[in-house]
Design an enzyme around this catalytic site. Structure first.
Site, mmCIF file in Angstrom:
data_model
loop_
_atom_site.group_PDB
_atom_site.id
_atom_site.type_symbol
_atom_site.label_atom_id
_atom_site.label_comp_id
_atom_site.label_asym_id
_atom_site.label_seq_id
_atom_site.Cartn_x
_atom_site.Cartn_y
_atom_site.Cartn_z
ATOM 1 C CG HIS A 78 -0.681 -0.603 2.364
ATOM 2 N ND1 HIS A 78 -1.080 -1.858 2.738
ATOM 3 C CD2 HIS A 78 0.081 -0.153 3.351
ATOM 4 C CE1 HIS A 78 -0.589 -2.144 3.915
ATOM 5 N NE2 HIS A 78 0.117 -1.135 4.304
ATOM 6 C CB CYS A 136 -9.970 -1.458 -12.839
ATOM 7 S SG CYS A 136 -10.475 -2.690 -11.648
HETATM 8 C C1 PEP Z 1 -7.024 -5.988 -8.969
HETATM 9 O O1 PEP Z 1 -6.943 -6.956 -8.217
HETATM 10 O O2 PEP Z 1 -6.747 -6.054 -10.193
HETATM 11 C C2 PEP Z 1 -7.406 -4.676 -8.468
HETATM 12 C C3 PEP Z 1 -7.598 -3.670 -9.270
HETATM 13 O O3 PEP Z 1 -7.532 -4.543 -7.130
HETATM 14 P P1 PEP Z 1 -6.297 -4.341 -6.134
HETATM 15 O O4 PEP Z 1 -5.046 -4.203 -6.951
HETATM 16 O O5 PEP Z 1 -6.628 -3.142 -5.353
HETATM 17 O O6 PEP Z 1 -6.358 -5.607 -5.358
#
Ligand code: PEP
Ligand code: MG
Length: 744
Positions: free
Chosen positions: A355, A668
């Site tokens: 993070h 995404c």
């Molecule tokens: C993903 O898993 O592709 C995603 C966009 O979520 P995160 O990276 O926040 O787990």
């Protein structure tokens, strides 16, 4: 200790100071021999000073890294005291030293932050046992001595300019790119550094009191943390926190620190000594529980150093050129530093800091993580190039490396200028297909990038970020305020809020979630939210309230079954009803989507027809589950690619299912961020691609160059008949259909 202080304070040639030190130690400890071994670059231990052994052996006698008692101390990073050394199984005899007559042996490691850099030994003719106080004193001396011994490595490096630039202490370190870009500056270490000038206490009594007070403040702050956060904790996490609290109250740790002060060290130096020992033991320990505990202890050492040092101990960031170097870094800490200005970030741990990585991306600071041994190889003030285009850090670069860096910076800004010129134009392919390019964001800081990058909206707003960067749980009002700011900044462009995605790599210190065997497969994301309805409802309420009478788009992460989606959707709808009753307002338009992150959901999509407005593929998680390769384990995370027949066939199937079920398609995950991946998604019919700001320009430029229908035909053919180098095959097809991809 006083005489040692004098020797330390004198300027003088390093080796002659070492001779003085061994002489001094031998006489004060009534030892017949005192020797110092230096751990060389290849791990061998070279005798560099002695009182009592034959002087000719100096710079000649060399022990293997694990050879003899000296090697034993270096390997275990523990002191060893033996009455009759020749009888010990690890003893190794070196005739050139003339050590035959000596029986008793006491060896302690010379530790610096990076681990063992040498071994300090005293020997006596007669068989005798060394008292605990003597062992303790020798350890204290070794701590002070570490600075002089370290200078030997430094001198060796500066005697060989090329090695100073690219040698094993400098050189190139490889890691994972957390945020793309290039940066250059002087290293600033996140962990507090105690300067050698502050090793000694001016007044021992006062120093003991200062340490006492520091420990009291530390314990009080941890007790407070327990009180504030205790309410939010479940049983098991509370145990983990309690164990940490007990460590802080551990009398043997405190006693050890006080002993250091009694032996003449300042409070800081004594804590620093303990920290070096904890670090060295951790490097040697294999047992994960022991490592965790030593980690916690090291955390406590660092906290205590910060308390003792006050502001003086804070890293000195200068906005013109600082590169932050850290082992672990919380997102809140990173935000603090970033306010002061940073040119780059280098981190040792990949997993725990992911993070922090996303915060780095939000701030567009070039960042590399997962660099093993980083903090042992970089010194405060070293010049560093952060090459987060290729995932390398160059420590103390020479002119040639620096010049190459400069020309890459120039090239990069040329490219940026091209992307900037495309800002107002749509991502429309040569054959007239338009794709929305959206921004992945998580903090309101990211939103500055929206216009700069020319994004069509926010395709993924990671709401958990507000939680990750706060010391306490964000209140309803805080959440409403953030969501309103996001909507305002978007100014009518669509924003997709992803509900809380905690757990996995996004562990919230406040909730101190369970440490799990397989966090990625564990109690995370929508599973965690549905089991913490109070927390979840509050967030949904904040989203509805923030939207007022405008449009609201929400999606749920890590959904595996239709039931999970339905349960979450019902909660959101209840909050809409509740808000309407309370405020008389409800969103003019509510769209509810689901993230595709587990393969199972792909096969449940037909059951969700009519219930789900849109689907967003989260490739980061999806690919790790699809290929059974942990995204946080560097040795496997990059092993499998999206541009592979299996993954692309799967994503094509998902697209066909959604088209039949009338579900809008978007992506995404980070995997969309390359031109080639963007072609594939667009060709399958994904109409919206969301990515970090720096990828929007290159992807837009590439999409504007391609004939998508032609590419799709070629891609389908390749999927029917893939050849070994599949990525090259796809790249060739793209180029045949006009693709303009820099560096392809
Ligand atoms: C993903 O898993 O592709 C995603 C966009 O979520 P995160 O990276 O926040 O787990
Ligand atoms: Mg995910």
């Amino acid at each position: 200790m006083n005489s040692l202080r004098q020797v330390m304070a004198e300027d003088g040639e390093t080796r002659s100071r070492l001779d003085q030190v061994v002489h001094l130690i031998a006489s004060t400890m009534v030892a017949d021999v005192c020797s110092i071994y230096h751990r060389e670059a290849d791990g061998t231990l070279l005798l560099i000073a002695t009182e009592g052994l034959k002087p000719e052996a100096v710079n000649k006698t060399r022990m293997g890294s694990t050879e003899g008692l000296v090697g034993y101390v270096a390997r275990t990073a523990e002191p060893i005291a033996i009455e009759d050394a020749p009888r010990h199984p690890a003893f190794s005899y070196r005739p050139e030293t003339g050590e035959d007559p000596f029986h008793a042996f006491l060896g302690v490691p010379i530790l610096r932050t990076g681990g063992v850099i040498g071994v300090l030994v005293v020997q006596n003719r007669t068989e005798r046992s060394y008292r605990d106080e003597e062992v303790e004193t020798l350890q204290t001396i070794a701590m002070v001595l570490a600075e002089i011994v370290h200078r030997i490595s430094e001198d060796q490096l500066s005697a060989q300019p090329d090695r100073r630039a690219r040698g094993q202490n400098g050189g190139n370190l490889r890691g994972r790119i957390f945020c793309e870009g290039l940066g250059y500056g002087r290293a600033v270490l996140h962990d507090p550094v105690v300067p050698a000038a502050r090793f000694f206490a001016a007044d021992q009594k006062e120093e003991a009191l200062r340490l006492e007070q520091g420990l009291k403040d530390l314990r009080a702050s941890i007790d407070r943390m327990m009180l504030i956060d205790g309410a939010a904790l479940g049983e098991d996490p509370r145990d983990v926190m309690e164990a940490y609290r007990l460590l802080a109250h551990d009398t043997s740790w405190a006693e050890k620190l006080q002993e250091g002060v009694r032996s003449g060290l300042s409070a800081e130096a004594s804590v620093d000594r303990a920290r070096r020992e904890h670090r060295a033991k951790m490097q040697a320990a294999r047992d994960p529980y022991l490592r965790e505990r030593l980690h916690d202890l090291e955390d406590l050492d660092n906290r205590l150093l910060r308390i003792l040092g006050g502001d003086e101990n804070k890293p000195q960031i200068t906005s013109e050129s600082s590169v932050l170097v850290a082992r672990r870094l919380g997102p809140a800490e990173l935000l603090e530093y970033a306010k002061l200005g940073l040119k780059g970030i280098l981190m040792e741990e990949a997993a725990a800091s992911s993070h922090a990585a996303i915060v780095a991306r939000a701030l567009s600071i070039p960042a590399i993580g997962g660099i093993e041994g980083l903090t042992t190889l970089i010194e405060q003030g070293d010049y560093v190039i952060v090459d987060a285009e290729q995932g390398q850090a160059h420590i103390r670069p020479d002119d040639a490396v620096y010049d190459a860096y400069k020309s890459r910076v120039a090239l990069r800004s040329e490219r940026q200028a091209i992307y900037a010129s495309l800002r107002g134009l749509p991502a429309e392919t040569k054959d007239g297909k338009t794709v929305s390019l959206m921004l992945n964001a998580g903090l309101d800081l990211d939103l500055d990038m929206m216009d700069q990058a020319g994004a069509d909206g926010v395709g993924l707003f990671r709401t958990e970020f507000q939680f990750l960067v706060s010391e306490t749980l964000p209140r309803l009002e805080d959440q409403i305020a953030l969501y309103r700011r996001v909507l305002d900044r978007a100014g009518g462009r669509p924003v997709i809020f992803r509900t809380l995605d905690l757990g996995g790599d996004k562990v919230l210190p406040i909730l101190n979630q369970l440490r799990e065997e397989n966090p990625a497969l564990g109690w995370r994301s929508i599973r965690f939210a549905l089991d913490h309805k109070g927390l979840f409802r509050r967030q949904l309420r904040a989203l509805v309230r923030a939207a007022g009478e405008g449009a609201l788009t929400v999606m749920f992460p890590m959904v595996t079954t239709p039931e999970e989606f339905r349960e979450a959707r019902a909660l959101l709808e209840e909050e809409v009803v509740w808000t309407l009753k309370r405020t008389g307002r409800k969103p003019s338009k509510l769209e509810i989507g689901v993230m595709l992150e587990t393969p199972a959901l792909a096969f449940a999509l037909p059951d969700l027809a009519g219930e789900v407005d849109f689907l967003s593929v989260g490739t980061n998680d999806l690919l790790q589950f699809f290929f059974a390769a942990d995204r946080m384990t560097p040795s496997v995370s990059d092993r499998y690619a999206l541009i592979s027949p299996s993954a692309l066939r799967f994503l094509r199937m998902v697209a066909e299912t959604c088209q039949t079920a009338g579900i809008r398609l978007s992506v995404c995950g980070e995997a969309t961020a390359t031109p080639l991946a963007a072609f594939c998604f667009a060709a399958f019919g994904y109409t919206s691609l969301s990515m970090s700001a720096s990828s929007i320009g290159p992807v837009k430029q590439a999409l504007r160059s391609i004939d998508l229908a032609g590419f799709r035909r070629g891609l389908d053919q390749a999927l029917n008949e893939p050849n070994g180098a599949f990525r090259n095959q796809v790249l060739r097809i793209a180029l045949e259909h006009g693709a303009d991809i820099p560096d392809a």
